[in-house]
Enzyme design. Sequence first.
Site, mmCIF file in Angstrom:
data_model
loop_
_atom_site.group_PDB
_atom_site.id
_atom_site.type_symbol
_atom_site.label_atom_id
_atom_site.label_comp_id
_atom_site.label_asym_id
_atom_site.label_seq_id
_atom_site.Cartn_x
_atom_site.Cartn_y
_atom_site.Cartn_z
ATOM 1 N N HIS A 60 0.865 -1.182 0.000
ATOM 2 C CA HIS A 60 0.000 0.000 0.000
ATOM 3 C C HIS A 60 0.902 1.233 0.000
ATOM 4 C CE1 HIS A 60 -3.777 -2.020 1.934
ATOM 5 N NE2 HIS A 60 -3.177 -2.828 1.063
ATOM 6 N N GLU A 62 0.879 3.811 1.828
ATOM 7 C CA GLU A 62 1.298 4.186 3.179
ATOM 8 C C GLU A 62 2.446 3.306 3.672
ATOM 9 O OE1 GLU A 62 -3.334 4.422 3.353
ATOM 10 O OE2 GLU A 62 -1.810 3.361 2.199
ATOM 11 N N CYS A 90 -6.457 1.850 5.748
ATOM 12 C CA CYS A 90 -7.034 0.573 6.172
ATOM 13 C C CYS A 90 -6.455 0.200 7.546
ATOM 14 C CB CYS A 90 -6.722 -0.506 5.143
ATOM 15 S SG CYS A 90 -4.976 -0.991 5.095
ATOM 16 N N CYS A 93 -2.578 -0.315 7.492
ATOM 17 C CA CYS A 93 -1.844 0.951 7.402
ATOM 18 C C CYS A 93 -2.011 1.786 8.663
ATOM 19 C CB CYS A 93 -2.281 1.712 6.157
ATOM 20 S SG CYS A 93 -1.792 0.863 4.636
#
Length: 159
Positions: A60, A62, A90, A93
Amino acid sequence: MGRRGLSSLEADEANLRCALALAEEAAATGDVPIGAVLVCDDLRLEAKNEKEARRDPTAHAEMLILREAARRLDAWRLSRATLYVTKEPCVMCAGAIIAARIGRLVYGARDPKGGADGGAFDILRSPRTNHRLSVTAGVLEDEAAAQLQRFFRSRRAPA
């Protein structure tokens, strides 16, 4: 006024616009359009979702930017950093953001199905975590949400 004469809101919007451009790059390679910018002192980093490109479920935006910031700053505590993301983080993260001790998070679109800032879960503002951070939600929210909607609409369109 913030750095370079920009107000805080102007700086937030400028960094989110950059993250939106990174998200478009992610979409162009088949990844969900999420982009991130991290600012810490004189360091400025950029990342985009790369789950498809790397075949890595943890890639991701992040996660990638937190790893790079820790490497570049030679420290895992990023309490002076501000992280800008196009979508509410999410659970994975959010956990990494807390673990990294990020000082401030700014994001665009909310995620009622998987967000961890009250969307589906409330991890980032939970009094049970060992770190509190400042969260600014909804910056350029309409643009960020529209970008995600376009992406998923194109995925559902008949071939």
